[in-house]
Design an enzyme around this catalytic site. Structure first.
Site, PDB file in Angstrom:
ATOM      1  N   ARG A   1     -19.879  34.956-105.534  1.00 36.90           N
ATOM      2  CA  ARG A   1     -19.328  34.015-104.553  1.00 36.90           C
ATOM      3  C   ARG A   1     -20.413  33.150-103.931  1.00 36.90           C
ATOM      4  NH1 ARG A   1     -14.071  36.806-101.793  1.00 36.90           N
ATOM      5  NH2 ARG A   1     -13.057  37.153-103.775  1.00 36.90           N
TER       6      ARG A   1
ATOM      7  N   LYS B   1      -5.734  30.646 -88.138  1.00 40.71           N
ATOM      8  CA  LYS B   1      -5.213  29.727 -89.165  1.00 40.71           C
ATOM      9  C   LYS B   1      -4.496  28.575 -88.458  1.00 40.71           C
ATOM     10  CE  LYS B   1      -5.468  33.653 -92.216  1.00 40.71           C
ATOM     11  NZ  LYS B   1      -6.855  33.542 -92.672  1.00 40.71           N
TER      12      LYS B   1
ATOM     13  N   HIS C   1      -1.901  42.106 -97.898  1.00 45.19           N
ATOM     14  CA  HIS C   1      -3.295  41.709 -97.702  1.00 45.19           C
ATOM     15  C   HIS C   1      -4.235  42.914 -97.551  1.00 45.19           C
ATOM     16  CE1 HIS C   1      -6.676  39.916 -95.266  1.00 45.19           C
ATOM     17  NE2 HIS C   1      -6.528  38.997 -96.204  1.00 45.19           N
TER      18      HIS C   1
ATOM     19  N   SER D   1       4.819  49.811 -98.698  1.00 42.89           N
ATOM     20  CA  SER D   1       3.961  48.636 -98.581  1.00 42.89           C
ATOM     21  C   SER D   1       4.176  47.704 -99.774  1.00 42.89           C
ATOM     22  CB  SER D   1       2.501  49.127 -98.535  1.00 42.89           C
ATOM     23  OG  SER D   1       1.606  48.056 -98.545  1.00 42.89           O
TER      24      SER D   1
ATOM     25  N   ASN E   1      -7.511  26.756 -93.895  1.00 44.36           N
ATOM     26  CA  ASN E   1      -6.392  27.436 -93.244  1.00 44.36           C
ATOM     27  C   ASN E   1      -6.120  26.893 -91.848  1.00 44.36           C
ATOM     28  OD1 ASN E   1      -5.685  29.124 -95.318  1.00 44.36           O
ATOM     29  ND2 ASN E   1      -7.077  30.758 -94.682  1.00 44.36           N
TER      30      ASN E   1
ATOM     31  N   HIS F   1       0.221  33.830 -92.048  1.00 44.65           N
ATOM     32  CA  HIS F   1       0.326  32.499 -92.679  1.00 44.65           C
ATOM     33  C   HIS F   1       1.603  31.777 -92.281  1.00 44.65           C
ATOM     34  CE1 HIS F   1      -3.293  32.949 -95.061  1.00 44.65           C
ATOM     35  NE2 HIS F   1      -2.940  34.223 -95.154  1.00 44.65           N
TER      36      HIS F   1
ATOM     37  N   THR G   1      -9.614  38.878-104.666  1.00 45.90           N
ATOM     38  CA  THR G   1      -8.574  38.242-103.838  1.00 45.90           C
ATOM     39  C   THR G   1      -7.289  38.093-104.643  1.00 45.90           C
ATOM     40  OG1 THR G   1     -10.354  37.080-102.712  1.00 45.90           O
ATOM     41  CG2 THR G   1      -8.132  36.278-102.316  1.00 45.90           C
TER      42      THR G   1
ATOM     43  N   ASP H   1       3.448  41.019 -91.130  1.00 41.92           N
ATOM     44  CA  ASP H   1       2.272  40.150 -91.017  1.00 41.92           C
ATOM     45  C   ASP H   1       2.741  38.702 -91.149  1.00 41.92           C
ATOM     46  OD1 ASP H   1       0.206  38.410 -92.012  1.00 41.92           O
ATOM     47  OD2 ASP H   1      -1.042  40.133 -92.474  1.00 41.92           O
TER      48      ASP H   1
ATOM     49  N   SER I   1      -0.205  34.853 -98.876  1.00 47.11           N
ATOM     50  CA  SER I   1      -1.211  33.794 -98.797  1.00 47.11           C
ATOM     51  C   SER I   1      -1.658  33.251-100.140  1.00 47.11           C
ATOM     52  CB  SER I   1      -2.425  34.299 -98.036  1.00 47.11           C
ATOM     53  OG  SER I   1      -3.060  35.321 -98.756  1.00 47.11           O
TER      54      SER I   1
ATOM     55  N   THR J   1     -14.471  48.006 -79.082  1.00 52.98           N
ATOM     56  CA  THR J   1     -15.075  46.725 -79.465  1.00 52.98           C
ATOM     57  C   THR J   1     -14.982  45.742 -78.299  1.00 52.98           C
ATOM     58  OG1 THR J   1     -15.086  45.016 -81.164  1.00 52.98           O
ATOM     59  CG2 THR J   1     -12.939  45.827 -80.522  1.00 52.98           C
ATOM     60  N   THR J   2     -15.969  44.876 -78.229  1.00 57.76           N
ATOM     61  CA  THR J   2     -15.991  43.861 -77.166  1.00 57.76           C
ATOM     62  C   THR J   2     -14.766  42.959 -77.290  1.00 57.76           C
ATOM     63  OG1 THR J   2     -18.398  43.894 -77.240  1.00 57.76           O
ATOM     64  CG2 THR J   2     -17.386  41.966 -76.226  1.00 57.76           C
TER      65      THR J   2
ATOM     66  N   THR K   1      -2.370  35.781 -86.293  1.00 60.36           N
ATOM     67  CA  THR K   1      -3.775  35.390 -86.120  1.00 60.36           C
ATOM     68  C   THR K   1      -3.857  34.074 -85.360  1.00 60.36           C
ATOM     69  OG1 THR K   1      -5.840  34.898 -87.281  1.00 60.36           O
ATOM     70  CG2 THR K   1      -3.868  34.093 -88.315  1.00 60.36           C
TER      71      THR K   1
ATOM     72  N   GLU L   1       4.443  41.078 -95.566  1.00 61.07           N
ATOM     73  CA  GLU L   1       4.063  39.787 -94.982  1.00 61.07           C
ATOM     74  C   GLU L   1       5.295  38.889 -95.015  1.00 61.07           C
ATOM     75  OE1 GLU L   1       0.555  38.175 -96.911  1.00 61.07           O
ATOM     76  OE2 GLU L   1      -0.298  40.167 -97.177  1.00 61.07           O
TER      77      GLU L   1
HETATM   78  N1  PLP Z   1      -3.293  38.919 -93.058  1.00 65.76           N
HETATM   79  C1  PLP Z   1      -3.271  38.044 -94.063  1.00 65.76           C
HETATM   80  C2  PLP Z   1      -2.044  37.987 -94.928  1.00 65.76           C
HETATM   81  C3  PLP Z   1      -4.362  37.210 -94.338  1.00 65.76           C
HETATM   82  O1  PLP Z   1      -4.340  36.357 -95.370  1.00 65.76           O
HETATM   83  C4  PLP Z   1      -5.501  37.285 -93.490  1.00 65.76           C
HETATM   84  C5  PLP Z   1      -6.691  36.424 -93.704  1.00 65.76           C
HETATM   85  O2  PLP Z   1      -6.851  35.683 -94.603  1.00 65.76           O
HETATM   86  C6  PLP Z   1      -5.485  38.205 -92.446  1.00 65.76           C
HETATM   87  C7  PLP Z   1      -4.371  39.009 -92.249  1.00 65.76           C
HETATM   88  C8  PLP Z   1      -6.656  38.334 -91.543  1.00 65.76           C
HETATM   89  O3  PLP Z   1      -6.606  37.363 -90.531  1.00 65.76           O
HETATM   90  P1  PLP Z   1      -7.954  36.866 -89.833  1.00 65.76           P
HETATM   91  O4  PLP Z   1      -8.509  35.778 -90.680  1.00 65.76           O
HETATM   92  O5  PLP Z   1      -7.534  36.423 -88.459  1.00 65.76           O
HETATM   93  O6  PLP Z   1      -8.863  38.054 -89.778  1.00 65.76           O
END
Ligand code: PLP
Length: 408
Positions: free
Chosen positions: A26, A250, A147, A142, A59, A221, A365, A218, A193, A279-280, A247, A189
């Protein structure tokens, strides 16, 4: 100076050599986003030369990363509260803007509560792991195309079952065969994606009710992009899932992640999820940016309509040119290439000859043999830009005798 033994370095070098041989190494494109000029950006080539390119794989789906109201909110937050949050949510890192954002997200999704995480990845990995731990003996159903972040949340869980992508028959077969008394989670999802497919949410919800399963969705997207107020495909389709995960990285144009659900579920995750507790917390400026973005998104009907128009237009033009586009029902337009070397070659050629930047998508991916260019048209991609991209691809396909068959 640190020193790593040649024995270890040789091992790392051979791992990298394997990736290079498979065409899967990559290279990160060095890109300078230009605030106010999206989808243009400056790309730094390997030769040190800088070139202005049209970005076709961002994104930042609606271009909100440069929206004046969001930038203003972030500037103001830094001036008011400073740079970092100062700690975890539990130890001095909780603030009014964090709680205000959580309340706004909960209301938007029609839920009692919401919880912020550092990213969408952490939200999925931490929340799913916590739910599995909170429900002893639970079975997780699942989707096969879920993802990596969801998979991370279920890793090592003996009760995980994978159902074929968007396949209700396979899902029901697995639910019906499971112990009726075991707690169950269905995790999927809404918009996938890489393929741009959309899940049948109402039907999944009905199966969950029939078999007494909790539902985890999820919408990474989809938030900002689907539904009357942009709350996602569940809003658009009138489906109710127990947990919505999203998220800010995106369509929101910022960064960070969250889940929304019942007050009891969110409180339990808040108290059990390591990825939340240790975590912070998100910097106040990010929370302020996400909140400002949410306010833009709720009424961004024109941006959503134009994004869908441009995605349709691009897909139709690619099809008309006989290029191997996946016929997806979402804003994601995958151009199937197959073969990591070829995919990288197309991407490099577009950069060098047409000042177009689109990153090749390789294993892990996507599966080996399913390498592709993942095109993400935004409302700011003009008709002329679409014509330019399709023209360049059409020329290259002819010149290199690349296969033109449509992918079903
Ligand atoms: N869920 C899916 C389906 C995704 O494609 C991604 C990221 O590409 C995430 C979760 C993770 O989100 P983030 O980029 O906010 O970490």
């Amino acid at each position: 100076m640190s020193w790593t033994s040649p024995k270890y370095n040789a091992h790392f070098a051979s791992a990298i050599a394997g990736l290079r041989k498979d065409g899967r190494y990559r290279d990160f494109a060095v890109l300078e986003r230009l605030c106010g000029e999206f989808p243009y950006a400056l790309m730094h080539g390997a030769d040190g030369v800088t070139k202005k390119v049209t970005v076709w794989c961002s994104n930042d789906y609606l271009g909100l990363g440069q929206h004046p109201a969001i930038l203003k909110a972030m500037h103001a937050a830094i001036d008011t509260w400073g740079a970092g949050s100062g700690g975890t949510r539990n130890i001095s890192g909780n603030s009014l803007i964090h709680t205000e954002l959580e309340r706004a997200l909960a209301t938007w999704h029609g839920k009692e509560a919401a919880l912020l995480f550092g990213s969408g990845y952490t939200a999925n990995a931490a929340a799913l792991a916590a739910l599995i731990c909170l429900l002893p003996g639970c079975l997780v159903f699942s989707d096969a195309k879920n993802h990596a972040s969801m998979i991370a949340g279920m890793r090592g869980h003996a009760g995980k079952q994978i159902f074929a992508h968007n396949d209700l028959t396979d899902l029901e077969r697995k639910l019906a065969a499971a112990d009726p008394s075991a707690p169950k989670i269905i995790a999927c999802e809404s918009v996938y994606s890489m393929d741009g497919t959309i899940a049948p949410l109402r039907e999944i919800e009905a199966l969950a009710q029939k078999y007494g399963a909790l539902t985890y969705l999820d919408e990474v997207h989809a938030v900002g992009l689907y539904g009357q107020t942009g709350a996602g495909v569940a809003e658009r389709d009138g489906a109710t899932f127990d947990v919505i995960e999203g998220t800010f990285g995106k369509a929101f144009g910022v960064a960070g992640g969250y889940i929304a659900g019942s007050a009891a579920l969110i409180d339990a995750v808040r108290s059990h999820a390591g990825g939340f507790i240790f975590t912070t917390s998100m910097p106040p400026a990010l929370a302020a940016g996400a909140l400002a973005s949410l306010n833009v998104i709720k009424t961004a009907h024109d941006l959503r309509a134009r994004q869908q128009r441009q995605a349709r237009r691009l897909r139709d033009k690619l099809k008309a040119a006989g290029l191997p586009v996946l016929d997806s029902a979402s804003h994601i337009v995958p151009l199937m290439i197959g073969g990591a070397h070829c995919c990288k070659g197309v991407s490099d050629w577009l950069f060098e000859n047409a000042a177009i930047y689109v990153q090749p998508i390789n294993f892990p991916t996507v599966a080996v043999g399913e390498e592709r260019l993942r095109l993400t048209p935004s409302p700011l991609h003009t008709d002329a830009m679409i014509d330019e991209l399709v023209g360049a691809l059409d020329y290259l396909w002819t010149q290199q005798h690349l296969p033109r068959q449509m992918v079903a």
